[in-house]
Design a protein around this motif. Structure first.
Motif, PDB file in Angstrom:
ATOM      1  N   ILE A 554       0.824  -1.205   0.000  1.00  0.00           N
ATOM      2  CA  ILE A 554       0.000   0.000   0.000  1.00  0.00           C
ATOM      3  C   ILE A 554       0.860   1.258   0.000  1.00  0.00           C
ATOM      4  CG2 ILE A 554      -1.700   1.326   1.315  1.00  0.00           C
ATOM      5  CD1 ILE A 554      -2.886  -1.346   2.252  1.00  0.00           C
ATOM      6  N   THR A 555       1.810   1.348   0.909  1.00  0.00           N
ATOM      7  CA  THR A 555       2.616   2.567   1.009  1.00  0.00           C
ATOM      8  C   THR A 555       3.504   2.759  -0.212  1.00  0.00           C
ATOM      9  OG1 THR A 555       4.254   1.346   2.314  1.00  0.00           O
ATOM     10  CG2 THR A 555       2.607   2.602   3.516  1.00  0.00           C
ATOM     11  N   ARG A 556       3.920   1.671  -0.836  1.00  0.00           N
ATOM     12  CA  ARG A 556       4.744   1.768  -2.046  1.00  0.00           C
ATOM     13  C   ARG A 556       3.958   2.432  -3.187  1.00  0.00           C
ATOM     14  NH1 ARG A 556       5.839  -3.222  -2.241  1.00  0.00           N
ATOM     15  NH2 ARG A 556       4.294  -3.924  -3.771  1.00  0.00           N
ATOM     16  N   ASN A 557       2.678   2.158  -3.248  1.00  0.00           N
ATOM     17  CA  ASN A 557       1.845   2.676  -4.334  1.00  0.00           C
ATOM     18  C   ASN A 557       1.108   3.963  -3.978  1.00  0.00           C
ATOM     19  OD1 ASN A 557       1.702   0.527  -6.674  1.00  0.00           O
ATOM     20  ND2 ASN A 557       1.692  -0.644  -4.763  1.00  0.00           N
ATOM     21  N   ASP A 558       0.785   4.134  -2.700  1.00  0.00           N
ATOM     22  CA  ASP A 558      -0.014   5.288  -2.290  1.00  0.00           C
ATOM     23  C   ASP A 558       0.405   5.733  -0.889  1.00  0.00           C
ATOM     24  OD1 ASP A 558      -1.863   7.256  -1.915  1.00  0.00           O
ATOM     25  OD2 ASP A 558      -3.607   5.930  -1.778  1.00  0.00           O
ATOM     26  N   PRO A 559       1.466   6.530  -0.787  1.00  0.00           N
ATOM     27  CA  PRO A 559       1.939   6.958   0.529  1.00  0.00           C
ATOM     28  C   PRO A 559       0.947   7.839   1.270  1.00  0.00           C
ATOM     29  CG  PRO A 559       3.087   8.138  -1.221  1.00  0.00           C
ATOM     30  CD  PRO A 559       2.310   7.046  -1.882  1.00  0.00           C
ATOM     31  N   ASN A 560      -0.068   8.336   0.568  1.00  0.00           N
ATOM     32  CA  ASN A 560      -1.061   9.208   1.203  1.00  0.00           C
ATOM     33  C   ASN A 560      -2.365   8.486   1.514  1.00  0.00           C
ATOM     34  OD1 ASN A 560       0.517  11.687   1.034  1.00  0.00           O
ATOM     35  ND2 ASN A 560       0.202  11.528  -1.181  1.00  0.00           N
ATOM     36  N   THR A 561      -2.348   7.161   1.523  1.00  0.00           N
ATOM     37  CA  THR A 561      -3.565   6.409   1.806  1.00  0.00           C
ATOM     38  C   THR A 561      -4.133   6.779   3.171  1.00  0.00           C
ATOM     39  OG1 THR A 561      -4.470   4.178   2.023  1.00  0.00           O
ATOM     40  CG2 THR A 561      -2.247   4.519   2.839  1.00  0.00           C
ATOM     41  N   ARG A 562      -5.453   6.647   3.320  1.00  0.00           N
ATOM     42  CA  ARG A 562      -6.084   6.849   4.623  1.00  0.00           C
ATOM     43  C   ARG A 562      -5.661   5.751   5.595  1.00  0.00           C
ATOM     44  NH1 ARG A 562      -8.893  11.659   5.917  1.00  0.00           N
ATOM     45  NH2 ARG A 562     -10.619  12.027   4.482  1.00  0.00           N
ATOM     46  N   GLY A 563      -5.610   4.496   5.090  1.00  0.00           N
ATOM     47  CA  GLY A 563      -5.193   3.403   5.949  1.00  0.00           C
ATOM     48  C   GLY A 563      -6.074   2.174   5.825  1.00  0.00           C
ATOM     49  N   ILE A 564      -5.915   1.284   6.799  1.00  0.00           N
ATOM     50  CA  ILE A 564      -6.578  -0.024   6.809  1.00  0.00           C
ATOM     51  C   ILE A 564      -7.456  -0.131   8.044  1.00  0.00           C
ATOM     52  CG2 ILE A 564      -6.214  -2.530   6.910  1.00  0.00           C
ATOM     53  CD1 ILE A 564      -3.356  -1.990   5.831  1.00  0.00           C
ATOM     54  N   VAL A 565      -8.621  -0.762   7.881  1.00  0.00           N
ATOM     55  CA  VAL A 565      -9.409  -1.215   9.029  1.00  0.00           C
ATOM     56  C   VAL A 565      -9.535  -2.732   8.936  1.00  0.00           C
ATOM     57  CG1 VAL A 565     -10.678   0.914   9.421  1.00  0.00           C
ATOM     58  CG2 VAL A 565     -11.579  -0.752   7.793  1.00  0.00           C
ATOM     59  N   VAL A 566      -9.540  -3.390  10.090  1.00  0.00           N
ATOM     60  CA  VAL A 566      -9.595  -4.842  10.154  1.00  0.00           C
ATOM     61  C   VAL A 566     -11.035  -5.282  10.335  1.00  0.00           C
ATOM     62  CG1 VAL A 566      -8.721  -6.898  11.331  1.00  0.00           C
ATOM     63  CG2 VAL A 566      -7.344  -4.822  11.279  1.00  0.00           C
ATOM     64  N   LEU A 567     -11.459  -6.267   9.570  1.00  0.00           N
ATOM     65  CA  LEU A 567     -12.819  -6.775   9.716  1.00  0.00           C
ATOM     66  C   LEU A 567     -12.851  -7.900  10.747  1.00  0.00           C
ATOM     67  CD1 LEU A 567     -13.046  -9.664   7.917  1.00  0.00           C
ATOM     68  CD2 LEU A 567     -12.787  -8.026   6.071  1.00  0.00           C
ATOM     69  N   GLY A 568     -14.075  -8.286  11.136  1.00  0.00           N
ATOM     70  CA  GLY A 568     -14.211  -9.222  12.253  1.00  0.00           C
ATOM     71  C   GLY A 568     -14.564 -10.647  11.896  1.00  0.00           C
ATOM     72  N   LEU A 569     -15.342 -10.844  10.799  1.00  0.00           N
ATOM     73  CA  LEU A 569     -15.761 -12.189  10.376  1.00  0.00           C
ATOM     74  C   LEU A 569     -16.486 -12.947  11.490  1.00  0.00           C
ATOM     75  CD1 LEU A 569     -12.670 -13.361   8.262  1.00  0.00           C
ATOM     76  CD2 LEU A 569     -14.896 -12.572   7.428  1.00  0.00           C
ATOM     77  N   ASP A 570     -17.280 -12.223  12.296  1.00  0.00           N
ATOM     78  CA  ASP A 570     -18.104 -12.837  13.346  1.00  0.00           C
ATOM     79  C   ASP A 570     -17.282 -13.589  14.383  1.00  0.00           C
ATOM     80  OD1 ASP A 570     -20.497 -13.290  14.628  1.00  0.00           O
ATOM     81  OD2 ASP A 570     -21.018 -15.067  13.438  1.00  0.00           O
ATOM     82  N   ALA A 571     -16.046 -13.147  14.576  1.00  0.00           N
ATOM     83  CA  ALA A 571     -15.178 -13.823  15.550  1.00  0.00           C
ATOM     84  C   ALA A 571     -15.564 -13.410  16.965  1.00  0.00           C
ATOM     85  CB  ALA A 571     -13.720 -13.456  15.287  1.00  0.00           C
ATOM     86  N   PRO A 572     -15.396 -14.296  17.954  1.00  0.00           N
ATOM     87  CA  PRO A 572     -15.642 -13.927  19.349  1.00  0.00           C
ATOM     88  C   PRO A 572     -14.618 -12.902  19.817  1.00  0.00           C
ATOM     89  CG  PRO A 572     -14.696 -16.129  19.211  1.00  0.00           C
ATOM     90  CD  PRO A 572     -15.014 -15.711  17.815  1.00  0.00           C
ATOM     91  N   GLU A 573     -14.930 -12.243  20.921  1.00  0.00           N
ATOM     92  CA  GLU A 573     -14.094 -11.136  21.385  1.00  0.00           C
ATOM     93  C   GLU A 573     -12.659 -11.548  21.674  1.00  0.00           C
ATOM     94  OE1 GLU A 573     -15.781  -8.878  24.561  1.00  0.00           O
ATOM     95  OE2 GLU A 573     -17.677  -8.530  23.516  1.00  0.00           O
ATOM     96  N   ASP A 574     -12.450 -12.744  22.227  1.00  0.00           N
ATOM     97  CA  ASP A 574     -11.085 -13.139  22.563  1.00  0.00           C
ATOM     98  C   ASP A 574     -10.236 -13.310  21.301  1.00  0.00           C
ATOM     99  OD1 ASP A 574     -12.544 -15.359  21.784  1.00  0.00           O
ATOM    100  OD2 ASP A 574     -11.532 -16.733  23.155  1.00  0.00           O
ATOM    101  N   ASP A 587       1.346   0.820  11.908  1.00  0.00           N
ATOM    102  CA  ASP A 587       0.721   2.138  11.973  1.00  0.00           C
ATOM    103  C   ASP A 587      -0.314   2.345  10.878  1.00  0.00           C
ATOM    104  OD1 ASP A 587       2.279   2.767  14.151  1.00  0.00           O
ATOM    105  OD2 ASP A 587       3.803   3.853  12.986  1.00  0.00           O
ATOM    106  N   LEU A 588      -0.146   1.661   9.755  1.00  0.00           N
ATOM    107  CA  LEU A 588      -1.086   1.835   8.645  1.00  0.00           C
ATOM    108  C   LEU A 588      -2.471   1.288   8.992  1.00  0.00           C
ATOM    109  CD1 LEU A 588      -0.967   3.052   5.804  1.00  0.00           C
ATOM    110  CD2 LEU A 588      -0.605   0.753   4.914  1.00  0.00           C
ATOM    111  N   VAL A 589      -2.540   0.369   9.947  1.00  0.00           N
ATOM    112  CA  VAL A 589      -3.835  -0.152  10.398  1.00  0.00           C
ATOM    113  C   VAL A 589      -4.395   0.837  11.409  1.00  0.00           C
ATOM    114  CG1 VAL A 589      -5.076  -2.080  11.411  1.00  0.00           C
ATOM    115  CG2 VAL A 589      -3.001  -2.504  10.072  1.00  0.00           C
ATOM    116  N   LYS A 590      -5.515   1.464  11.060  1.00  0.00           N
ATOM    117  CA  LYS A 590      -6.064   2.543  11.878  1.00  0.00           C
ATOM    118  C   LYS A 590      -7.095   2.059  12.896  1.00  0.00           C
ATOM    119  CE  LYS A 590      -3.631   5.357   9.400  1.00  0.00           C
ATOM    120  NZ  LYS A 590      -2.364   5.890   9.941  1.00  0.00           N
ATOM    121  N   GLY A 591      -7.607   0.849  12.716  1.00  0.00           N
ATOM    122  CA  GLY A 591      -8.615   0.372  13.646  1.00  0.00           C
ATOM    123  C   GLY A 591      -9.386  -0.785  13.067  1.00  0.00           C
ATOM    124  N   PHE A 592     -10.653  -0.873  13.439  1.00  0.00           N
ATOM    125  CA  PHE A 592     -11.454  -2.041  13.059  1.00  0.00           C
ATOM    126  C   PHE A 592     -12.816  -1.617  12.517  1.00  0.00           C
ATOM    127  CE2 PHE A 592     -12.532  -1.075  17.461  1.00  0.00           C
ATOM    128  CZ  PHE A 592     -13.920  -1.135  17.462  1.00  0.00           C
TER     129      PHE A 592
END
Length: 648
Positions: A554-574, A587-592
């Protein structure tokens, strides 16, 4: 120490730009809405270039006034000097692009808010906070606005600041022609010349076109006009000469305009001259305020003017500092700048952070855009699907409670089942993702409302982020790849055309085996297609190496990207806690962006009549809060670990 670099003073308006190009203003079918007015444009243009800018003006106590105030704030302009007028409306301007020489415009400024600016609106402390104050000619045309400008100039001088004038001559704003003559740039008037010359001694810098110096100098011979201005002012004079660039004159006026100081010009196609002078002035002020020489300052100015004449609109055309530096370093590769794909990507990605609101350095997103899954829950509970829309409003209530007015929180919600929730979310400060894919489609197909030409996006609020999920795998057949890539390419083009950010979600594990290279290979392919998603939504990686490969791609192609969010796939909290801990190392992963882990239990019970509205909201609020805490803890732990490693 001065807190601000520059304060501009004068006009502010909402520009309604005809969206169609090449027709009469009478025939415009739709309009794009931007902020406008020379001082407002310059405040925004200089802020984009990295200066600390402020504006003194008045706006109405209504929607358009709030629009101007909010847009200024998004660009980082200090609005301390923006007064809300309770009695007058915000000025409007209707504009069009007829051809490369004609740009019709109508000023709606009868008793408008900014023309009620008065001396009491000028705060001495605010003026003293700036290195320079910039006035424009229009506000010298009426006694009370002139008094406000003169007070600001006097205070600037007293506090050690510098002063500048953009002559900005509009004959019909001086009462010299009718409402339909807004395009006219010059009518000789001894009265206007006298008024201007009575103030020119107050300025350290005076900028105008040849026609504007004609009115300031009282002669249609440009050299004579400049000499007449020089008789009453010791300011540096900068004369804009259209395609011939501009020249600065610090002392006596020479025998030829070409003998003035100049900077390099840029051979580009002229598309729209409206607002070009304000773009030029923004670049000039950047150099002037920061102490650059005149050649450098004029280079900045000419480049910013080139951007302005190459794009639709005024303020939206102006460059960021990163964009300007790239342009000056690389040069002109495509004379039609708006068709220079590399340049346009930098323009979009370095300006969207200011024009699309919010601080999204951390992303905690409650995803309830699910359609098939909730429909299945409703079927299992024996209730009609009409109930789903109300449940999604309960999801929104939970998201709003957790966010509690703070930035960094968002939702994913569809419009087929959750339209009322989307309407209700507008203006809450939440980040809003809005899906377009037909659920579970492969090859990728879109919701019918988007339309075969993707024209449905024109109806979307610009704060909505277009989210598209594509089940894509590097081992897909050539036919499958071609079909899916065609949809993504056309969707990306439609997003940009409508000023909408795009989030691309890929889940390769649902259609084939994955390893440390799978997702990064998909990402590279997307960029190779010329698609630059603002956001990526990715499933948890199987290893740290996989995350590293993804971030590098991602950074190689777009250094100004907003970033990544991680999906959950219905996984339990643990399990989510484990995936968060791994993802937070990057750092590129901003949250979920997680859904069923939050809403699934409440949805089943509520649809079955086993849970009240309040109980459902409370349950989802608690679950969402716990996930936010898990992410925040994971990020803090990752940062602590990085700090400890670097301190060894």
């Amino acid at each position: 120490m001065k807190q601000l670099d520059v304060i501009t003073i004068g006009r502010s308006s909402v520009d309604l730009y005809g969206a169609q190009v090449g027709g009469r203003l009478e025939d415009m079918a739709s309009f794009n809405k931007y902020i406008g007015g020379s001082p407002t444009n310059m405040a925004t243009g200089t802020a984009r270039l990295g200066l600390k800018s402020g504006l003194i003006t008045r706006v109405g106590d209504e929607h358009m006034g709030r629009f101007i105030r909010e847009e200024l704030a998004r660009h980082g302009v200090d609005t301390s000097g923006v007064i809300t007028d309770p009695d007058r409306l915000t000025a409007l301007v209707l504009l069009g692009i007829r051809d490369h020489e004609h740009f019709p415009l109508i000023f709606y400024r009868e008793n408008c808010a900014d023309m009620a600016l008065c001396e009491d609106d000028i705060d001495p402390d605010f003026i003293a906070s700036a290195k320079a104050v910039v006035a424009t000619g229009t506000h010298l045309s009426h006694p009370h606005t002139e008094a406000a400008v003169l007070k600001a100039l006097r205070l600037a001088k007293e506090s050690g600041g510098r002063t500048a004038l953009d002559i900005d001559y509009r004959p019909n704003l001086w009462g010299l022609s009718g409402h339909g003559d807004g395009e006219n740039r010059f009518i000789a008037s001894a009265k206007v010349t006298e008024k201007l010359q009575s103030t020119l001694h107050l300025f350290d810098l005076i900028v105008g076109t040849e026609e504007e110096f004609h009115i300031a100098g009282g002669s249609t011979d440009t050299l004579e006009a400049l000499r007449n201005v020089r008789k009453v002012s010791g300011a540096t004079l900068v004369c804009k000469r259209g395609p011939m660039g501009a020249n600065a004159f610090e002392g006596a006026i020479p025998d030829s305009l070409d003998d003035g100081i100049s900077g390099p010009g840029f051979p580009i196609e002229v598309f729209n001259v409206l607002g070009a002078g304000d773009g030029f002035m923004s670049g000039l002020l950047l150099g002037w305020v920061t102490g650059e020489d005149w050649v450098t300052s004029l280079t900045y100015a000419n480049a910013c003017g080139a951007f302005a004449v190459s794009r639709h609109g005024c303020t939206p055309a102006y460059p960021s500092w990163e964009e300007l530096q790239f342009f000056l370093g690389r040069g002109v590769k495509e004379k039609v700048l708006r068709k220079d794909l590399k340049l346009e990507q930098i323009h979009w990605s370095t300006n969207r952070c200011t024009s699309h609101g919010g601080d999204w350095s951390t992303m905690r997103v409650f995803a309830f855009d699910h359609r098939i899954q909730i429909e299945q829950m409703a079927d299992a509970a024996g209730v009609i699907h009409d109930h789903i829309g109300f449940f999604k409003k309960l999801c929104l209530d939970a998201a709003v409670k957790v966010a509690n007015g703070k930035s960094g929180y968002g939702i994913l919600c569809d419009s087929r089942l959750g339209r009322d929730a989307l309407y209700q979310a507008a203006g809450t400060g939440l980040w809003i993702g809005h899906p377009v894919e037909w659920p579970a489609s492969r090859p990728l197909a879109l919701e019918p409302e988007i339309g075969p030409d993707f024209g449905g996006l024109v109806e979307w609020p610009t704060e909505h982020v277009v989210k598209v999920l594509c089940f894509y795998h590097p081992n897909d057949s050539l036919e499958m790849k071609a079909q899916q890539e065609d949809v993504l390419t056309r969707l990306f083009a439609a997003c940009r055309r409508n000023g909408l950010e795009m989030l691309l979600e890929v889940i390769p594990s649902k259609v084939g085996p994955v390893d440390d290279e799978t997702t990064s290979e998909i990402i590279q392919r997307v960029y190779d297609l010329g698609i630059y998603p603002d956001w990526w939504k990715l499933e948890p990686m199987t290893s740290r190496a996989a995350w590293s490969n993804v971030c590098d791609a991602i950074t190689r192609n777009d250094p100004n990207t907003r970033g990544i969010v991680v999906l959950g796939l219905d996984a339990p909290e643990d399990q989510l806690a484990e995936s968060f801990a791994e993802a937070a190392q990057f750092d590129l992963v901003k949250g979920f962006a997680v859904g069923r882990t939050i809403f699934a239990d409440a949805a089943r019970k509520w649809l079955a009549g086993e849970m009240t509205n309040d109980q459902a909201v409370a349950d989802m609020t608690a679950r969402f809060e716990r996930l936010c805490q898990l992410w925040d803890t994971a990020r803090v732990n990752a940062q602590t670990s990085h700090h400890q490693e670097h301190s060894k």
